[in-house]
Write a protein that holds these residues in place. Structure first.
Motif, PDB file in Angstrom:
ATOM      1  N   THR A   2      20.488   8.076  -6.689  1.00 17.07           N
ATOM      2  CA  THR A   2      21.205   8.349  -7.928  1.00 17.07           C
ATOM      3  C   THR A   2      20.973   7.178  -8.875  1.00 17.07           C
ATOM      4  OG1 THR A   2      23.222   7.328  -7.093  1.00 17.07           O
ATOM      5  CG2 THR A   2      23.004   9.708  -6.789  1.00 17.07           C
ATOM      6  N   GLY A   3      21.079   7.441 -10.161  1.00 17.50           N
ATOM      7  CA  GLY A   3      20.834   6.389 -11.135  1.00 17.50           C
ATOM      8  C   GLY A   3      19.369   6.289 -11.491  1.00 17.50           C
ATOM      9  N   SER A   4      19.024   5.231 -12.169  1.00 16.21           N
ATOM     10  CA  SER A   4      17.638   5.025 -12.624  1.00 16.21           C
ATOM     11  C   SER A   4      16.764   4.531 -11.486  1.00 16.21           C
ATOM     12  CB  SER A   4      17.600   4.012 -13.765  1.00 16.21           C
ATOM     13  OG  SER A   4      18.324   4.489 -14.861  1.00 16.21           O
ATOM     14  N   LEU A   5      15.491   4.812 -11.620  1.00 15.87           N
ATOM     15  CA  LEU A   5      14.512   4.378 -10.630  1.00 15.87           C
ATOM     16  C   LEU A   5      13.261   3.953 -11.381  1.00 15.87           C
ATOM     17  CD1 LEU A   5      13.693   4.157  -7.608  1.00 15.87           C
ATOM     18  CD2 LEU A   5      12.929   6.518  -7.771  1.00 15.87           C
ATOM     19  N   ILE A   6      12.791   2.761 -11.130  1.00 17.06           N
ATOM     20  CA  ILE A   6      11.549   2.290 -11.743  1.00 17.06           C
ATOM     21  C   ILE A   6      10.535   2.127 -10.629  1.00 17.06           C
ATOM     22  CG2 ILE A   6      10.423   0.417 -12.984  1.00 17.06           C
ATOM     23  CD1 ILE A   6      13.164  -0.158 -14.288  1.00 17.06           C
ATOM     24  N   ILE A   7       9.382   2.750 -10.825  1.00 17.63           N
ATOM     25  CA  ILE A   7       8.322   2.692  -9.826  1.00 17.63           C
ATOM     26  C   ILE A   7       7.094   2.085 -10.483  1.00 17.63           C
ATOM     27  CG2 ILE A   7       6.803   4.042  -8.340  1.00 17.63           C
ATOM     28  CD1 ILE A   7       9.105   6.099  -8.190  1.00 17.63           C
ATOM     29  N   SER A   8       6.544   1.097  -9.850  1.00 15.93           N
ATOM     30  CA  SER A   8       5.304   0.491 -10.332  1.00 15.93           C
ATOM     31  C   SER A   8       4.190   0.980  -9.412  1.00 15.93           C
ATOM     32  CB  SER A   8       5.414  -1.032 -10.275  1.00 15.93           C
ATOM     33  OG  SER A   8       4.203  -1.614 -10.684  1.00 15.93           O
ATOM     34  N   GLY A   9       3.240   1.686  -9.970  1.00 14.55           N
ATOM     35  CA  GLY A   9       2.196   2.280  -9.151  1.00 14.55           C
ATOM     36  C   GLY A   9       2.304   3.787  -9.194  1.00 14.55           C
ATOM     37  N   SER A  10       1.580   4.454  -8.343  1.00 16.26           N
ATOM     38  CA  SER A  10       1.558   5.915  -8.369  1.00 16.26           C
ATOM     39  C   SER A  10       2.549   6.502  -7.365  1.00 16.26           C
ATOM     40  CB  SER A  10       0.152   6.435  -8.069  1.00 16.26           C
ATOM     41  OG  SER A  10      -0.203   6.102  -6.746  1.00 16.26           O
ATOM     42  N   VAL A  11       2.961   7.726  -7.658  1.00 13.76           N
ATOM     43  CA  VAL A  11       3.800   8.502  -6.755  1.00 13.76           C
ATOM     44  C   VAL A  11       3.126   9.850  -6.612  1.00 13.76           C
ATOM     45  CG1 VAL A  11       6.036   9.597  -6.431  1.00 13.76           C
ATOM     46  CG2 VAL A  11       5.902   7.341  -7.500  1.00 13.76           C
ATOM     47  N   ASN A  12       2.961  10.294  -5.413  1.00 12.61           N
ATOM     48  CA  ASN A  12       2.343  11.604  -5.217  1.00 12.61           C
ATOM     49  C   ASN A  12       3.041  12.350  -4.091  1.00 12.61           C
ATOM     50  OD1 ASN A  12       1.041   9.543  -3.584  1.00 12.61           O
ATOM     51  ND2 ASN A  12      -0.273  11.168  -2.822  1.00 12.61           N
TER      52      ASN A  12
END
Length: 114
Positions: A2-12
């Motif tokens: 829940t809440g914000s999520l910051i991802i550095s890189g790819s998500v697949n």
């Protein structure tokens, strides 16, 4: 999460292959967000396990020169612009499903990617 999520890189996500059985391709949205299917002359797509806020994509490979497609009643399409599979063997169409509640998905299609 829940809440914000910051991802550095790819998500697949994994791509789930859907096999047509008795002219029906069952798309279970609890299993994946990316699907692929080959369709022949007449295919009915049954969409299940919809959750609000989902987006799913389906790559459709055409295996018949005169394909038709129908959908379960929980699939909404643009009036006058319902999905018609490309009428050419080995063509690829992309169907995108988006849900805003847990009862229906909205479908937008792109035909004959080249």
């Amino acid at each position: 999460i829940t809440g914000s999520l910051i991802i550095s890189g790819s998500v697949n996500g994994n791509v789930l292959s859907v096999t047509e059985a008795s002219s029906t391709a069952s798309i279970d949205l609890s299993k994946a967000s990316f699907f692929s299917s080959s369709i022949d002359a007449d295919t009915h797509f049954s969409i299940t396990n919809i959750q609000a806020g989902q987006t799913a994509m389906l790559r459709v490979t055409i295996t018949s020169a005169t394909p038709t497609a129908s959908f379960s009643p929980n699939v909404l399409q643009p009036s006058g612009s319902e999905y018609q599979p490309t009428a050419a063997v080995n063509s690829v169409d992309i169907l995108t499903f988006a849900s805003f509640d847990s009862s229906t998905v909205s479908l937008v299609a792109v035909n004959k990617l080249i």
